[in-house]
Design a protein around this motif. Structure first.
Motif, PDB file in Angstrom:
ATOM      1  N   ALA A  67      78.413 119.728 129.752  1.00 17.72           N
ATOM      2  CA  ALA A  67      79.621 119.093 129.222  1.00 17.72           C
ATOM      3  C   ALA A  67      80.517 120.162 128.625  1.00 17.72           C
ATOM      4  O   ALA A  67      80.054 121.166 128.080  1.00 17.72           O
ATOM      5  CB  ALA A  67      79.281 118.048 128.165  1.00 17.72           C
ATOM      6  N   ALA A  68      81.822 119.942 128.733  1.00 22.48           N
ATOM      7  CA  ALA A  68      82.813 120.826 128.136  1.00 22.48           C
ATOM      8  C   ALA A  68      83.588 120.046 127.081  1.00 22.48           C
ATOM      9  O   ALA A  68      83.797 118.835 127.220  1.00 22.48           O
ATOM     10  CB  ALA A  68      83.763 121.372 129.194  1.00 22.48           C
ATOM     11  N   VAL A  69      84.018 120.734 126.020  1.00 20.41           N
ATOM     12  CA  VAL A  69      84.793 120.107 124.950  1.00 20.41           C
ATOM     13  C   VAL A  69      86.081 120.894 124.769  1.00 20.41           C
ATOM     14  O   VAL A  69      86.057 122.106 124.527  1.00 20.41           O
ATOM     15  CB  VAL A  69      84.015 120.091 123.618  1.00 20.41           C
ATOM     16  CG1 VAL A  69      84.823 119.350 122.549  1.00 20.41           C
ATOM     17  CG2 VAL A  69      82.648 119.444 123.797  1.00 20.41           C
ATOM     18  N   ARG A  70      87.200 120.200 124.907  1.00 24.68           N
ATOM     19  CA  ARG A  70      88.501 120.833 124.702  1.00 24.68           C
ATOM     20  C   ARG A  70      88.777 120.897 123.198  1.00 24.68           C
ATOM     21  O   ARG A  70      88.925 119.857 122.544  1.00 24.68           O
ATOM     22  CB  ARG A  70      89.596 120.040 125.414  1.00 24.68           C
ATOM     23  CG  ARG A  70      89.455 120.023 126.936  1.00 24.68           C
ATOM     24  CD  ARG A  70      90.548 119.186 127.570  1.00 24.68           C
ATOM     25  NE  ARG A  70      90.385 117.774 127.212  1.00 24.68           N
ATOM     26  CZ  ARG A  70      89.668 116.913 127.917  1.00 24.68           C
ATOM     27  NH1 ARG A  70      89.056 117.311 129.017  1.00 24.68           N
ATOM     28  NH2 ARG A  70      89.570 115.651 127.546  1.00 24.68           N
ATOM     29  N   LEU A  71      88.859 122.084 122.651  1.00 20.37           N
ATOM     30  CA  LEU A  71      89.037 122.261 121.214  1.00 20.37           C
ATOM     31  C   LEU A  71      90.522 122.278 120.846  1.00 20.37           C
ATOM     32  O   LEU A  71      91.373 122.650 121.659  1.00 20.37           O
ATOM     33  CB  LEU A  71      88.367 123.560 120.753  1.00 20.37           C
ATOM     34  CG  LEU A  71      86.863 123.646 121.040  1.00 20.37           C
ATOM     35  CD1 LEU A  71      86.320 125.000 120.591  1.00 20.37           C
ATOM     36  CD2 LEU A  71      86.111 122.508 120.352  1.00 20.37           C
ATOM     37  N   THR A  76      87.689 126.362 124.892  1.00 23.26           N
ATOM     38  CA  THR A  76      86.773 125.398 125.500  1.00 23.26           C
ATOM     39  C   THR A  76      85.344 125.707 125.078  1.00 23.26           C
ATOM     40  O   THR A  76      84.888 126.856 125.181  1.00 23.26           O
ATOM     41  CB  THR A  76      86.853 125.436 127.035  1.00 23.26           C
ATOM     42  OG1 THR A  76      88.178 125.083 127.445  1.00 23.26           O
ATOM     43  CG2 THR A  76      85.867 124.439 127.646  1.00 23.26           C
ATOM     44  N   ALA A  77      84.662 124.685 124.580  1.00 24.85           N
ATOM     45  CA  ALA A  77      83.250 124.817 124.227  1.00 24.85           C
ATOM     46  C   ALA A  77      82.417 124.161 125.316  1.00 24.85           C
ATOM     47  O   ALA A  77      82.790 123.106 125.842  1.00 24.85           O
ATOM     48  CB  ALA A  77      82.966 124.152 122.881  1.00 24.85           C
ATOM     49  N   ARG A  78      81.313 124.784 125.662  1.00 20.98           N
ATOM     50  CA  ARG A  78      80.420 124.226 126.675  1.00 20.98           C
ATOM     51  C   ARG A  78      79.019 124.112 126.104  1.00 20.98           C
ATOM     52  O   ARG A  78      78.515 125.040 125.474  1.00 20.98           O
ATOM     53  CB  ARG A  78      80.383 125.118 127.918  1.00 20.98           C
ATOM     54  CG  ARG A  78      81.651 125.074 128.757  1.00 20.98           C
ATOM     55  CD  ARG A  78      81.539 126.025 129.930  1.00 20.98           C
ATOM     56  NE  ARG A  78      82.682 125.916 130.825  1.00 20.98           N
ATOM     57  CZ  ARG A  78      82.883 126.691 131.877  1.00 20.98           C
ATOM     58  NH1 ARG A  78      81.998 127.649 132.159  1.00 20.98           N
ATOM     59  NH2 ARG A  78      83.936 126.524 132.642  1.00 20.98           N
TER      60      ARG A  78
END
Length: 386
Positions: A67-71, A76-78
């Motif tokens: 999963a990736a998280v748009r900060l 981008t955090a993965r």
């Protein structure tokens, strides 16, 4: 094309399984948060809508991340999967850089792997909007002080940390100084030579010694009121035993075990209460000057200018709560075990997550909600009174 070895194929299969498990764990976590039970930190700018699952299905063909998280800052955090991590833990990378999961309140690092929920909470706490803007009454300047007087408020600051988070006594002293600086009182942090102390007293900690033939270095409480010239001393039957297991330093039912509270005016100590401290003069032969490392075996000595007595404690299992209140007219240092103190801050943290708008000066709370909350509080008070 290079043919994968049997070990590489096995590792890939393990990652694929973990990919699916952790992906589902995060989906459940986000669904629970949307439903209400999983309360995020109030004011966070990271939401479940920032999580992108679909890109991992195509981009992470090797099942290395799920999963990736748009900060909010554009990065981008993965959430990554590794065969080296424990089965119930994952990693996190931000723009390709491996991160360490930092615990709240203790500020200790869990390392590069942690459960999915710990990483998600860490990301949310890293982007909390509340308190990130400067209030006109914050700070030590004249304008800030006048602003506080006009608004009839006082400046207060409370910081928490595990003692072993700091690499050495210098770092810990800098941290405490940052909290206490407005008061004009400076802390001093040094390391106790625990081995030399123990050798000096030899048999001091046998049952017979504790019965009355032990060392004179026994815990004491020193206090002085504003209208007193001399401090009052109270002795406790609590010997300094540096040979004991640090985990046994605090009683099992104790949260805050040692504390020093000081009332000052312009850098001058007016009154104080130093509870469960030790005599600085008797400690002197065993206290080492200069910066010393803080490791699992370290015993620390903290003194504050103008106050007799020193707080002494093992670094291994200690939580420190440093506070400056009433425009730095009152400062304190509380020392307790991590396991004993954390539940208190968990309650406080839960309150802020649940009632964040009530304590947010920028939030507008509808009158109807305030009336409902007031009625609920009054009902709880009535029930408590029977």
């Amino acid at each position: 094309m290079t043919k994968m070895t049997e070990a590489e194929q096995q590792a890939g299969a393990e990652r694929a399984v973990r990919f699916g498990i952790h992906r589902q764990e995060l989906r459940v976590l986000l669904a629970a948060e949307r439903a209400g039970p999983g309360l995020p930190p109030y004011g966070t700018r990271v939401t479940p809508d920032d999580v992108d699952f679909e890109s991992a299905l195509t981009a992470a063909a090797d099942f290395s991340w799920f999963a990736a998280v748009r900060l909010p800052d554009g990065r981008t955090a993965r959430f990554t999967v590794s065969a080296d991590a424990p089965e119930d833990e994952v990693g996190c990378e931000i723009d390709g850089r491996v991160q360490e999961c930092i615990q709240a309140h203790t500020h200790l690092s869990r390392g590069p792997s942690a459960p999915v929920e710990a990483w998600w909470d860490w990301l949310q706490r890293s982007f909390v909007a509340l308190g990130q803007h400067d209030e006109p009454w914050a700070g030590d300047g004249i304008e800030a002080q006048l602003e506080r007087v006009e608004r009839n408020i006082v400046y207060a600051d409370t910081q928490t940390s595990a003692a072993r988070r700091f690499a050495d006594t210098g770092e810990l002293e800098v941290w405490l100084t940052g909290v206490y600086a407005p008061s004009g009182l400076l802390p001093r942090v040094r390391r106790l030579d625990a081995d030399a102390y123990a050798q000096s007293y030899g048999r001091a900690f046998t049952a017979e010694a504790r019965a009355g033939d032990g060392p004179s270095l026994m815990s004491l409480g020193v206090s002085r009121q504003r209208d007193e010239s001399e401090p009052t001393t109270v002795w406790y039957a609590s010997y300094l035993d540096t040979t004991a297991d640090p985990a046994q330093w605090f009683p099992a039912d104790a949260r805050i075990w040692q504390a020093v509270r000081i009332f000052a005016d312009g850098g001058t100590v007016e009154a104080f209460d130093n509870d469960r401290c030790f005599d600085s003069g008797e400690l002197a032969p065993y206290v080492r000057d200069g910066v010393a490392p803080i490791d699992a075996d370290a015993w620390l000595v903290v003194e504050i200018a103008g106050v007799p007595g020193a707080q002494v404690f093992p670094a291994a299992d200690v939580m420190l709560v440093a506070a400056s209140e009433r425009d730095a007219a009152e400062i304190s240092l509380e020392v307790g075990s991590i396991d004993g103190v954390l539940p208190l801050f968990a309650l406080h943290d839960g309150f802020l997550r649940r009632w964040g708008p009530i304590v947010d000066p920028d939030a507008v709370v509808p009158e109807a909600d305030l009336d409902r909350l007031e009625a609920r509080v009054m009902q709880q008070i009535a029930e408590a009174r029977g």
